[in-house]
Design an enzyme around this catalytic site. Structure first.
Site, PDB file in Angstrom:
ATOM      1  N   HIS A  98       0.844  -1.205   0.000  1.00 11.93           N
ATOM      2  CA  HIS A  98       0.000   0.000   0.000  1.00 11.93           C
ATOM      3  C   HIS A  98       0.883   1.261   0.000  1.00 11.93           C
ATOM      4  O   HIS A  98       1.972   1.274   0.570  1.00 11.93           O
ATOM      5  CB  HIS A  98      -0.916  -0.003   1.228  1.00 11.93           C
ATOM      6  CG  HIS A  98      -1.896   1.133   1.192  1.00 11.93           C
ATOM      7  ND1 HIS A  98      -1.614   2.348   1.751  1.00 11.93           N
ATOM      8  CD2 HIS A  98      -3.117   1.241   0.620  1.00 11.93           C
ATOM      9  CE1 HIS A  98      -2.646   3.168   1.543  1.00 11.93           C
ATOM     10  NE2 HIS A  98      -3.569   2.513   0.856  1.00 11.93           N
ATOM     11  N   GLU A 170      -3.640   2.122  -7.363  1.00 13.45           N
ATOM     12  CA  GLU A 170      -3.952   3.215  -6.437  1.00 13.45           C
ATOM     13  C   GLU A 170      -2.900   4.308  -6.561  1.00 13.45           C
ATOM     14  O   GLU A 170      -1.854   4.238  -5.890  1.00 13.45           O
ATOM     15  CB  GLU A 170      -3.960   2.695  -4.992  1.00 13.45           C
ATOM     16  CG  GLU A 170      -4.989   1.630  -4.723  1.00 13.45           C
ATOM     17  CD  GLU A 170      -5.395   1.637  -3.258  1.00 13.45           C
ATOM     18  OE1 GLU A 170      -6.578   1.821  -2.990  1.00 13.45           O
ATOM     19  OE2 GLU A 170      -4.511   1.501  -2.394  1.00 13.45           O
ATOM     20  N   SER A 214      -9.707   7.669  -3.190  1.00 14.39           N
ATOM     21  CA  SER A 214     -10.810   8.639  -3.069  1.00 14.39           C
ATOM     22  C   SER A 214     -12.079   8.185  -3.778  1.00 14.39           C
ATOM     23  O   SER A 214     -12.787   8.989  -4.394  1.00 14.39           O
ATOM     24  CB  SER A 214     -10.369  10.023  -3.557  1.00 14.39           C
ATOM     25  OG  SER A 214      -9.393  10.545  -2.681  1.00 14.39           O
TER      26      SER A 214
HETATM   27  C1  PEP Z   1      -6.558   3.489   0.290  1.00 14.24           C
HETATM   28  O1  PEP Z   1      -5.886   3.946   1.207  1.00 14.24           O
HETATM   29  O2  PEP Z   1      -6.273   2.405  -0.252  1.00 14.24           O
HETATM   30  C2  PEP Z   1      -7.706   4.262  -0.161  1.00 14.24           C
HETATM   31  C3  PEP Z   1      -8.281   3.903  -1.276  1.00 14.24           C
HETATM   32  O3  PEP Z   1      -8.051   5.320   0.637  1.00 14.24           O
HETATM   33  P1  PEP Z   1      -9.153   6.448   0.361  1.00 14.24           P
HETATM   34  O4  PEP Z   1     -10.337   5.790  -0.290  1.00 14.24           O
HETATM   35  O5  PEP Z   1      -9.476   6.975   1.708  1.00 14.24           O
HETATM   36  O6  PEP Z   1      -8.519   7.434  -0.548  1.00 14.24           O
END
Ligand code: PEP
Length: 278
Positions: A98, A170, A214
Site C-alpha cells: 500500500h 492506487e 478517493s
Molecule cells: C486506500 O488507502 O487504499 C484508499 C483507497 O483510501 P481512500 O479511499 O481513503 O482514498
C-alpha cells in the site's frame, strides 16, 4: 459471472467494539438480502480485530483480510505478525505494498516481492497495491513505475501460483485526505498497464484488477461504468458499514448498466499503453 470486488481497509482505526459493530451491521445487511449477490465484499481490519471480525462475519461470504504481514516464518521478529498468523486469525487476503506503507514505512519493491511469495505459500490471496507518486506522474514515468512495481512484486513466485490474485491500481496522489480521484483517462492508463503486465507475467492465474483512491458513493458508479475494472478498493468512504453498503448498491446499479453495453474492445484499452513499459 466473475464477482465484482468491493473492499475497504480500515487502516489504523477502530476499537474492538467499533469493529464488532461494523461487522454486525454487515452481517445484518447480508441476512436481510441487501448486499447485491454479484458484489464480493471484503474488509481489512487492523490485526487486533481480525479474529473477532472473523467470528462475527462467519458464513456471510464477506471476505476478510489483513493490511500487512511479515514474509518470514513464525519466530523471533518483535512486533510483527506472520502470514500464517493472519491466516489463523481468519484472513484469506493480505494487502501488500500500500502507498502508505511504501512512503511512511519505507516498504521497498524487494519487501513487497518477499511478502507476495510468502502470502501465496501460506495460501493467502495477495492484494498487491501499485501506484505512482505525483512527482512520478509529473515526470512522465507513470507506466514505467507501475510496470516495475508489479513485475517486481511477482518476481519471487517461482512456480508458486496464488489461487487468485487481486491487484489494486492506487495512484498515491489519489489516496487519503487531500487526495484527488483519478480522471477516467488517468485510471484507464494505470489499469491497462496492470492488465498488460499480468497478461505477460501471470497469464495462468485468475486475477481481479481494482481501482482505489478517493472512491466514494458519489463517484463509484461512474468508475464502474467508465473503467475496465473488476472491483473498487475504498478507504475513508467505507469506514462505516452503511458507507460500504451504499457504495455496493451503486456498484450494482452501474454493473447492470455496464452489462447492457457492448463489451469493451480490449485493444482500445491496451492502445493507451505504449509498447513496452518495462
Ligand atoms: C486506500 O488507502 O487504499 C484508499 C483507497 O483510501 P481512500 O479511499 O481513503 O482514498
Amino acid at each position: 459471472m466473475a464477482p465484482f470486488w468491493l473492499g475497504t481497509s480500515w487502516k489504523m482505526t477502530k476499537t474492538l467494539d467499533e469493529a464488532a459493530a461494523y461487522a454486525d451491521d454487515l452481517r445484518s445487511a447480508v441476512e436481510a438480502g441487501s448486499v447485491p449477490p454479484e458484489v464480493r465484499l471484503f474488509v481489512l481490519p487492523a490485526a487486533t480485530a481480525l479474529a473477532s471480525v472473523r467470528d462475527r462475519l462467519a458464513g456471510t461470504g464477506v471476505a476478510l483480510g489483513s493490511q500487512n504481514a511479515h514474509p518470514g516464518p513464525d519466530g523471533a521478529v518483535t512486533g510483527e505478525v506472520s502470514m500464517s498468523m493472519v491466516r489463523d486469525a481468519g484472513a484469506s487476503i493480505v494487502e501488500i505494498g500500500h502507498a502508505e506503507r511504501r512512503t511512511l514505512l519505507s516498504e521497498t519493491d524487494d519487501m513487497v516481492a518477499d511478502k507476495v511469495a510468502a502470502a501465496v505459500s501460506a495460501g493467502l490471496r495477495p492484494l498487491i497495491c501499485v501506484g505512482e507518486t505525483s512527482a512520478e506522474r509529473a515526470g512522465g514515468v507513470t507506466q514505467d513505475v507501475l510496470a516495475r512495481q508489479l513485475r517486481h512484486a511477482l518476481s519471487r513466485l517461482g512456480t508458486l501460483r496464488p489461487i487468485e490474485l487481486l491487484v489494486a491500481y492506487e495512484p498515491h496522489w489519489a489516496i487519503g485526505d487531500g487526495g484527488r480521484t483519478a480522471t477516467p483517462g488517468e485510471a484507464a492508463e494505470g489499469l491497462a498497464v496492470v492488465r498488460r503486465v499480468l497478461a505477460e507475467d501471470l497469464a495462468d492465474t485468475p486475477t481481479a484488477v481494482l481501482y482505489g483512491g478517493s472512491v466514494h458513493a458519489g463517484n463509484a458508479a461512474g468508475l464502474v461504468t467508465g473503467l475496465d475494472v473488476d472491483g473498487l478498493f475504498v478507504g475513508r468512504a467505507a469506514w462505516t458499514a452503511p458507507g460500504l453498503l451504499d457504495i455496493a448498491r451503486r456498484c450494482h446499479d452501474a454493473l447492470r448498466r455496464r452489462s447492457l453495453r457492448q463489451p469493451r474492445n480490449p485493444d482500445l484499452v491496451s492502445a493507451i499503453v505504449r509498447k513496452d513499459p518495462r
